[in-house]
Scaffold this motif. Structure first.
Motif, PDB file in Angstrom:
ATOM      1  N   LEU A 224       0.821  -1.210   0.000  1.00 40.31           N
ATOM      2  CA  LEU A 224       0.000   0.000   0.000  1.00 40.31           C
ATOM      3  C   LEU A 224       0.853   1.257   0.000  1.00 40.31           C
ATOM      4  O   LEU A 224       0.496   2.267  -0.625  1.00 40.31           O
ATOM      5  CB  LEU A 224      -0.942  -0.001   1.211  1.00 40.31           C
ATOM      6  N   MET A 225       1.968   1.213   0.684  1.00 43.83           N
ATOM      7  CA  MET A 225       2.869   2.360   0.691  1.00 43.83           C
ATOM      8  C   MET A 225       3.620   2.484  -0.624  1.00 43.83           C
ATOM      9  O   MET A 225       3.772   3.577  -1.179  1.00 43.83           O
ATOM     10  CB  MET A 225       3.846   2.227   1.868  1.00 43.83           C
ATOM     11  N   LEU A 226       4.068   1.362  -1.164  1.00 41.89           N
ATOM     12  CA  LEU A 226       4.799   1.388  -2.425  1.00 41.89           C
ATOM     13  C   LEU A 226       3.934   1.854  -3.589  1.00 41.89           C
ATOM     14  O   LEU A 226       4.441   2.386  -4.584  1.00 41.89           O
ATOM     15  CB  LEU A 226       5.365  -0.002  -2.718  1.00 41.89           C
ATOM     16  N   ALA A 227       2.616   1.656  -3.457  1.00 41.20           N
ATOM     17  CA  ALA A 227       1.711   2.068  -4.541  1.00 41.20           C
ATOM     18  C   ALA A 227       1.618   3.582  -4.682  1.00 41.20           C
ATOM     19  O   ALA A 227       1.210   4.080  -5.734  1.00 41.20           O
ATOM     20  CB  ALA A 227       0.318   1.492  -4.293  1.00 41.20           C
ATOM     21  N   HIS A 228       1.989   4.307  -3.653  1.00 45.67           N
ATOM     22  CA  HIS A 228       1.951   5.771  -3.697  1.00 45.67           C
ATOM     23  C   HIS A 228       3.318   6.296  -4.099  1.00 45.67           C
ATOM     24  O   HIS A 228       4.260   6.262  -3.309  1.00 45.67           O
ATOM     25  CB  HIS A 228       1.523   6.331  -2.334  1.00 45.67           C
ATOM     26  N   GLN A 229       3.406   6.755  -5.327  1.00 44.89           N
ATOM     27  CA  GLN A 229       4.682   7.206  -5.871  1.00 44.89           C
ATOM     28  C   GLN A 229       4.807   8.721  -5.943  1.00 44.89           C
ATOM     29  O   GLN A 229       5.806   9.240  -6.457  1.00 44.89           O
ATOM     30  CB  GLN A 229       4.869   6.620  -7.281  1.00 44.89           C
ATOM     31  N   GLU A 230       3.819   9.446  -5.420  1.00 46.21           N
ATOM     32  CA  GLU A 230       3.894  10.900  -5.496  1.00 46.21           C
ATOM     33  C   GLU A 230       5.041  11.434  -4.646  1.00 46.21           C
ATOM     34  O   GLU A 230       5.527  10.779  -3.731  1.00 46.21           O
ATOM     35  CB  GLU A 230       2.570  11.541  -5.038  1.00 46.21           C
ATOM     36  N   GLU A 231       5.472  12.636  -4.975  1.00 42.92           N
ATOM     37  CA  GLU A 231       6.574  13.245  -4.241  1.00 42.92           C
ATOM     38  C   GLU A 231       6.161  13.514  -2.800  1.00 42.92           C
ATOM     39  O   GLU A 231       5.054  13.985  -2.533  1.00 42.92           O
ATOM     40  CB  GLU A 231       6.993  14.546  -4.916  1.00 42.92           C
ATOM     41  N   LEU A 232       7.067  13.207  -1.882  1.00 36.59           N
ATOM     42  CA  LEU A 232       6.825  13.414  -0.458  1.00 36.59           C
ATOM     43  C   LEU A 232       7.963  14.242   0.127  1.00 36.59           C
ATOM     44  O   LEU A 232       9.062  14.275  -0.432  1.00 36.59           O
ATOM     45  CB  LEU A 232       6.756  12.068   0.276  1.00 36.59           C
ATOM     46  N   PRO A 233       7.737  14.880   1.265  1.00 35.31           N
ATOM     47  CA  PRO A 233       8.834  15.610   1.913  1.00 35.31           C
ATOM     48  C   PRO A 233       9.956  14.688   2.384  1.00 35.31           C
ATOM     49  O   PRO A 233      11.103  15.122   2.520  1.00 35.31           O
ATOM     50  CB  PRO A 233       8.159  16.285   3.112  1.00 35.31           C
ATOM     51  N   GLU A 234       9.616  13.429   2.627  1.00 36.38           N
ATOM     52  CA  GLU A 234      10.596  12.466   3.099  1.00 36.38           C
ATOM     53  C   GLU A 234      11.153  11.662   1.925  1.00 36.38           C
ATOM     54  O   GLU A 234      10.459  11.438   0.925  1.00 36.38           O
ATOM     55  CB  GLU A 234       9.973  11.494   4.103  1.00 36.38           C
ATOM     56  N   ALA A 235      12.389  11.214   2.053  1.00 35.11           N
ATOM     57  CA  ALA A 235      12.967  10.324   1.050  1.00 35.11           C
ATOM     58  C   ALA A 235      12.462   8.907   1.279  1.00 35.11           C
ATOM     59  O   ALA A 235      12.058   8.539   2.383  1.00 35.11           O
ATOM     60  CB  ALA A 235      14.481  10.361   1.131  1.00 35.11           C
ATOM     61  N   ARG A 236      12.470   8.104   0.219  1.00 35.50           N
ATOM     62  CA  ARG A 236      12.117   6.693   0.314  1.00 35.50           C
ATOM     63  C   ARG A 236      13.379   5.846   0.184  1.00 35.50           C
ATOM     64  O   ARG A 236      14.177   6.044  -0.736  1.00 35.50           O
ATOM     65  CB  ARG A 236      11.134   6.301  -0.784  1.00 35.50           C
ATOM     66  N   ALA A 237      13.561   4.910   1.073  1.00 31.10           N
ATOM     67  CA  ALA A 237      14.723   4.029   1.009  1.00 31.10           C
ATOM     68  C   ALA A 237      14.576   3.048  -0.149  1.00 31.10           C
ATOM     69  O   ALA A 237      13.473   2.712  -0.576  1.00 31.10           O
ATOM     70  CB  ALA A 237      14.867   3.264   2.322  1.00 31.10           C
ATOM     71  N   HIS A 238      15.712   2.584  -0.637  1.00 26.16           N
ATOM     72  CA  HIS A 238      15.741   1.492  -1.617  1.00 26.16           C
ATOM     73  C   HIS A 238      17.000   0.681  -1.373  1.00 26.16           C
ATOM     74  O   HIS A 238      17.974   1.156  -0.757  1.00 26.16           O
ATOM     75  CB  HIS A 238      15.716   2.032  -3.053  1.00 26.16           C
ATOM     76  N   ASP A 239      17.011  -0.559  -1.817  1.00 30.81           N
ATOM     77  CA  ASP A 239      18.175  -1.412  -1.655  1.00 30.81           C
ATOM     78  C   ASP A 239      19.375  -0.782  -2.337  1.00 30.81           C
ATOM     79  O   ASP A 239      19.297  -0.381  -3.507  1.00 30.81           O
ATOM     80  CB  ASP A 239      17.911  -2.801  -2.220  1.00 30.81           C
ATOM     81  N   GLY A 240      20.467  -0.673  -1.628  1.00 32.85           N
ATOM     82  CA  GLY A 240      21.677  -0.060  -2.172  1.00 32.85           C
ATOM     83  C   GLY A 240      21.823   1.406  -1.861  1.00 32.85           C
ATOM     84  O   GLY A 240      22.863   2.001  -2.170  1.00 32.85           O
ATOM     85  N   MET A 241      20.824   2.019  -1.239  1.00 23.57           N
ATOM     86  CA  MET A 241      20.880   3.446  -0.912  1.00 23.57           C
ATOM     87  C   MET A 241      21.976   3.694   0.126  1.00 23.57           C
ATOM     88  O   MET A 241      22.118   2.963   1.097  1.00 23.57           O
ATOM     89  CB  MET A 241      19.534   3.897  -0.355  1.00 23.57           C
ATOM     90  N   VAL A 242      22.745   4.750  -0.083  1.00 23.17           N
ATOM     91  CA  VAL A 242      23.840   5.110   0.815  1.00 23.17           C
ATOM     92  C   VAL A 242      23.480   6.412   1.537  1.00 23.17           C
ATOM     93  O   VAL A 242      23.130   7.398   0.897  1.00 23.17           O
ATOM     94  CB  VAL A 242      25.167   5.258   0.065  1.00 23.17           C
ATOM     95  N   LEU A 243      23.603   6.396   2.849  1.00 26.61           N
ATOM     96  CA  LEU A 243      23.397   7.583   3.679  1.00 26.61           C
ATOM     97  C   LEU A 243      24.756   7.952   4.253  1.00 26.61           C
ATOM     98  O   LEU A 243      25.313   7.228   5.075  1.00 26.61           O
ATOM     99  CB  LEU A 243      22.399   7.302   4.796  1.00 26.61           C
ATOM    100  N   SER A 244      25.286   9.098   3.835  1.00 36.64           N
ATOM    101  CA  SER A 244      26.568   9.558   4.341  1.00 36.64           C
ATOM    102  C   SER A 244      26.330  10.665   5.353  1.00 36.64           C
ATOM    103  O   SER A 244      25.723  11.695   5.038  1.00 36.64           O
ATOM    104  CB  SER A 244      27.451  10.072   3.196  1.00 36.64           C
ATOM    105  N   LEU A 245      26.787  10.463   6.574  1.00 38.26           N
ATOM    106  CA  LEU A 245      26.576  11.416   7.641  1.00 38.26           C
ATOM    107  C   LEU A 245      27.881  12.167   7.918  1.00 38.26           C
ATOM    108  O   LEU A 245      28.961  11.604   7.825  1.00 38.26           O
ATOM    109  CB  LEU A 245      26.103  10.712   8.909  1.00 38.26           C
TER     110      LEU A 245
END
Length: 245
Positions: A224-245
């Protein structure tokens, strides 16, 4: 601190995503935060050298977060032929849960004479720890106490803070968990269907102002969440995503 999302999926692989598994690097040390049932496949796909991982840290004991542990250990024993010490950390009871999981998946294997030392560390809200050079604080989450205690974690290193909810419905404990974090990785399983043990986007949106973090990334998204592809204020994670802090 660098966090690579090896698995961003739910328990059922929705959207073709691997179960939850995060690779954390800080100060030359490496650990996994959760290691769901499909995590060995994700590790093989990315080519991460498993013998360089010093620690596995778990949020709770459901299979999509914890189920990769038995295969990880047997691969270390018989394929990678690990000799380096390994720390297995998590909520209260982590050692008993680990031995039970190994025995359930590979009968007799819990009695293996491991070629590498294993140390079990319980991390609780009352007992923070330093793991793989990272300061770790635990926060109680609302998910499924049969698979718990269920916890979220704040990881701090070099003045940077990474917060991860694990699995949880809305709880006010998310507020101190996320306060001042550079990144909050938070589960968001459904769009507007309120569940007792998972967070929905509608509830998250209502509480967005309470989360004092610079950046929110959504993970553990169901159909149900994946079905909503509209732009959101939050980022969506995906496999391989890198978060550099």
């Amino acid at each position: 601190m660098k966090v690579t999302i090896l698995g961003s999926g739910d328990a059922f692989g929705s959207g073709g995503r691997f179960n939850t598994c995060l690779h954390v690097e800080a100060g030359g040390e490496q650990m996994l935060l959760d290691c769901g049932g499909s995590s060995l496949v994700a590790l093989n796909k990315t080519g991460i050298e498993r013998n360089r991982l010093s620690t596995l840290l778990f949020t709770h004991f459901h299979g999509d977060h914890f189920g990769g542990l038995p295969a990880f250990l047997l691969e270390a024993q018989f394929v990678s032929r690990r000799t380096q010490p390994l720390t297995i950390a998590g909520p209260r009871g982590v050692e008993q849960r680990a031995l039970q999981a190994i025995e359930n998946d590979f009968p007799g294997a819990s009695g293996n004479a491991w070629r590498f030392p294993i140390t079990y560390v319980e991390v609780t809200p009352e007992t923070p720890a330093t793991l793989a050079g990272v300061a770790v604080e635990a926060f109680p989450m609302e998910h499924d106490q049969r698979a718990g205690p269920c916890q979220g974690y704040r990881l701090q290193h070099g003045g940077k803070v990474f917060a991860f909810s694990g699995d949880s419905a809305w709880t006010d404990a998310l507020i101190p968990l996320s306060a001042g974090a550079d990144v909050l990785l938070i589960e968001c399983y459904t769009w507007d269907q309120v569940l007792a043990n998972h967070l929905d986007y509608g509830t998250l949106r209502e509480h967005r102002a309470d989360l004092g973090t610079k950046r929110i990334v959504l993970t553990h998204m169901g159909p149900l969440m994946l079905a909503h592809q509209e732009e959101l204020p939050e980022a969506r994670a995906h496999d391989g995503m890198v978060l550099s802090l």
